[in-house]
Enzyme design. Sequence first.
Site, PDB file in Angstrom:
ATOM      1  N   ASP A   1       0.879  -1.174   0.000  1.00 10.21           N
ATOM      2  CA  ASP A   1       0.000   0.000   0.000  1.00 10.21           C
ATOM      3  C   ASP A   1       0.914   1.222   0.000  1.00 10.21           C
ATOM      4  O   ASP A   1       2.129   1.106   0.222  1.00 10.21           O
ATOM      5  CB  ASP A   1      -0.881  -0.005   1.269  1.00 10.21           C
ATOM      6  CG  ASP A   1      -1.817   1.197   1.326  1.00 10.21           C
ATOM      7  OD1 ASP A   1      -2.483   1.491   0.326  1.00 10.21           O
ATOM      8  OD2 ASP A   1      -1.879   1.864   2.379  1.00 10.21           O
ATOM      9  N   SER A   2       0.326   2.401  -0.230  1.00 11.88           N
ATOM     10  CA  SER A   2       1.112   3.629  -0.141  1.00 11.88           C
ATOM     11  C   SER A   2       1.572   3.872   1.300  1.00 11.88           C
ATOM     12  O   SER A   2       2.512   4.627   1.530  1.00 11.88           O
ATOM     13  CB  SER A   2       0.247   4.814  -0.573  1.00 11.88           C
ATOM     14  OG  SER A   2      -0.907   4.877   0.257  1.00 11.88           O
TER      15      SER A   2
ATOM     16  N   TYR B   1      -0.989   8.134  -2.591  1.00 18.63           N
ATOM     17  CA  TYR B   1      -1.040   7.756  -4.007  1.00 18.63           C
ATOM     18  C   TYR B   1      -2.256   8.390  -4.688  1.00 18.63           C
ATOM     19  O   TYR B   1      -2.261   8.599  -5.895  1.00 18.63           O
ATOM     20  CB  TYR B   1      -1.198   6.230  -4.138  1.00 18.63           C
ATOM     21  CG  TYR B   1       0.073   5.403  -4.077  1.00 18.63           C
ATOM     22  CD1 TYR B   1       1.320   5.979  -3.842  1.00 18.63           C
ATOM     23  CD2 TYR B   1       0.011   4.017  -4.274  1.00 18.63           C
ATOM     24  CE1 TYR B   1       2.471   5.181  -3.799  1.00 18.63           C
ATOM     25  CE2 TYR B   1       1.151   3.230  -4.236  1.00 18.63           C
ATOM     26  CZ  TYR B   1       2.373   3.809  -3.994  1.00 18.63           C
ATOM     27  OH  TYR B   1       3.500   3.028  -3.956  1.00 18.63           O
TER      28      TYR B   1
ATOM     29  N   CYS C   1      -4.404  -1.818  -1.747  1.00 16.45           N
ATOM     30  CA  CYS C   1      -4.576  -0.387  -1.970  1.00 16.45           C
ATOM     31  C   CYS C   1      -5.536  -0.238  -3.148  1.00 16.45           C
ATOM     32  O   CYS C   1      -5.258  -0.766  -4.235  1.00 16.45           O
ATOM     33  CB  CYS C   1      -3.206   0.197  -2.325  1.00 16.45           C
ATOM     34  SG  CYS C   1      -3.230   1.903  -2.865  1.00 16.45           S
ATOM     35  N   ASN C   2      -6.654   0.425  -2.935  1.00 22.35           N
ATOM     36  CA  ASN C   2      -7.605   0.584  -4.040  1.00 22.35           C
ATOM     37  C   ASN C   2      -7.012   1.412  -5.168  1.00 22.35           C
ATOM     38  O   ASN C   2      -7.272   1.153  -6.348  1.00 22.35           O
ATOM     39  CB  ASN C   2      -8.887   1.266  -3.547  1.00 22.35           C
ATOM     40  CG  ASN C   2      -9.718   0.360  -2.682  1.00 22.35           C
ATOM     41  OD1 ASN C   2      -9.385   0.136  -1.510  1.00 22.35           O
ATOM     42  ND2 ASN C   2     -10.770  -0.199  -3.237  1.00 22.35           N
ATOM     43  N   THR C   3      -6.217   2.412  -4.802  1.00 24.06           N
ATOM     44  CA  THR C   3      -5.649   3.296  -5.823  1.00 24.06           C
ATOM     45  C   THR C   3      -4.692   2.513  -6.722  1.00 24.06           C
ATOM     46  O   THR C   3      -4.755   2.607  -7.955  1.00 24.06           O
ATOM     47  CB  THR C   3      -4.908   4.472  -5.141  1.00 24.06           C
ATOM     48  OG1 THR C   3      -5.809   5.095  -4.230  1.00 24.06           O
ATOM     49  CG2 THR C   3      -4.422   5.474  -6.156  1.00 24.06           C
TER      50      THR C   3
ATOM     51  N   GLU D   1      -2.527   8.366   8.339  1.00 24.67           N
ATOM     52  CA  GLU D   1      -1.070   8.117   8.396  1.00 24.67           C
ATOM     53  C   GLU D   1      -0.486   8.687   9.692  1.00 24.67           C
ATOM     54  O   GLU D   1       0.429   8.120  10.266  1.00 24.67           O
ATOM     55  CB  GLU D   1      -0.369   8.756   7.188  1.00 24.67           C
ATOM     56  CG  GLU D   1      -0.535   7.990   5.889  1.00 24.67           C
ATOM     57  CD  GLU D   1       0.215   6.653   5.845  1.00 24.67           C
ATOM     58  OE1 GLU D   1       1.389   6.610   6.235  1.00 24.67           O
ATOM     59  OE2 GLU D   1      -0.395   5.647   5.426  1.00 24.67           O
TER      60      GLU D   1
ATOM     61  N   CYS E   1     -11.157   2.763   0.030  1.00 23.05           N
ATOM     62  CA  CYS E   1      -9.731   3.057   0.261  1.00 23.05           C
ATOM     63  C   CYS E   1      -9.356   2.276   1.512  1.00 23.05           C
ATOM     64  O   CYS E   1     -10.081   2.322   2.516  1.00 23.05           O
ATOM     65  CB  CYS E   1      -9.529   4.550   0.487  1.00 23.05           C
ATOM     66  SG  CYS E   1      -7.876   4.979   1.110  1.00 23.05           S
TER      67      CYS E   1
ATOM     68  N   HIS F   1      -7.240   2.703   3.737  1.00 25.88           N
ATOM     69  CA  HIS F   1      -6.970   3.475   4.962  1.00 25.88           C
ATOM     70  C   HIS F   1      -8.243   3.657   5.805  1.00 25.88           C
ATOM     71  O   HIS F   1      -8.183   3.752   7.029  1.00 25.88           O
ATOM     72  CB  HIS F   1      -6.436   4.867   4.615  1.00 25.88           C
ATOM     73  CG  HIS F   1      -4.968   4.926   4.317  1.00 25.88           C
ATOM     74  ND1 HIS F   1      -4.428   4.459   3.145  1.00 25.88           N
ATOM     75  CD2 HIS F   1      -3.919   5.395   5.054  1.00 25.88           C
ATOM     76  CE1 HIS F   1      -3.118   4.652   3.155  1.00 25.88           C
ATOM     77  NE2 HIS F   1      -2.776   5.213   4.303  1.00 25.88           N
TER      78      HIS F   1
HETATM   79  N1  DGL Z   1      -4.847   3.032   0.867  1.00 26.70           N
HETATM   80  C1  DGL Z   1      -4.909   3.505  -0.446  1.00 26.70           C
HETATM   81  C2  DGL Z   1      -6.156   3.167  -1.187  1.00 26.70           C
HETATM   82  O1  DGL Z   1      -6.743   2.163  -0.863  1.00 26.70           O
HETATM   83  C3  DGL Z   1      -4.103   4.667  -0.870  1.00 26.70           C
HETATM   84  C4  DGL Z   1      -4.502   5.994  -0.374  1.00 26.70           C
HETATM   85  C5  DGL Z   1      -3.524   7.039  -0.834  1.00 26.70           C
HETATM   86  O2  DGL Z   1      -2.321   6.807  -0.725  1.00 26.70           O
HETATM   87  O3  DGL Z   1      -3.980   8.074  -1.310  1.00 26.70           O
HETATM   88  O4  DGL Z   1      -6.570   3.810  -2.107  1.00 26.70           O
END
Ligand code: DGL
Length: 290
Positions: A16-17, A48, A79-81, A158, A190, A192
């Site tokens: 993940d980011s 991300y 990570c969805n992104t 974070e 997401c 997070h």
């Molecule tokens: N946890 C991430 C997601 O699922 C990344 C969020 C990010 O870094 O902007 O999209």
Amino acid sequence: MNHPNSQLAHSIGMFDSGVGGLSVLRAIRALMPEEPILYLADQENVPYGSRSLEQVRKFSVAITNFLIAQGAKLIIVACNTASAAALNHLRAIFPKMLFVGMEPAVKPAAGHTQSGLVGVLATPATFQGELYASVIERYSGDVEVLQHTCPGLVDQIEKGNLVGDQTRKILEDALGPMLDRGIDTVVLGCTHYPFVIPLIEEIVGDSVRVIDPAWAVAKQTKRLLEPIEVTNLKRKNISHRYFTSGDIKSFKSSLKKLRVWNASIEKIVWESKSQLKIESRENKPVKNQS
Ligand code: DGL
């Protein structure tokens, strides 16, 4: 590259980011406590979600190469992104590797809603990707899907700010208009965001269901691993490892704040943005607290 059936490929790789993928790690640990895990947080580049899909794709390829070199037998794009930006690309360029990705859980949400209105919280990049468009096309049907990008929420998580005023304000701004329209289901798109579920539930109340896809992803991972159980013969001697391109100390404190299981942490560095290498390891490896 280690083939997933090779004895050298012994661990579940995840990335993940930042700390978001730890919400998926919790579910993996609960369902498969015996599986060694390699978890990589690219905290030098978090978030991300405001980056271009192309840039996130490049990071994802380099991270995948790194995790394979460390012994990943399957990779969860936690990570969805990164899933939106890179999942199809990763499957095409690493055809022998098993991948599990994240997609916004619009399908269960559309099945659950009574009001016909569903809210999705995700990053701007996730909403821009083809994956999201295809999920909406396939599963939304007659259901109206409202979206919000929750600017700043990933940063707050974070920092470990799970209940403070700023975090609450971001969520109220996102959810308030959706609640006014009559949503009865919220999809966390997401990884997070599950860390702020208690706050989300406080804001939306009992009558709105909040969907965290982590458990479904863990079950899918288990299903995919069943046919390659042979790779786990030696896993008793294999340890769990965290990697961060950010700061080891702050990653460690995040693990504590997020109440996620502890393991040894290694610092990784980007070489020319296309390759990762291990720079240092925490002095005292932390005892496995499972
Ligand atoms: N946890 C991430 C997601 O699922 C990344 C969020 C990010 O870094 O902007 O999209």
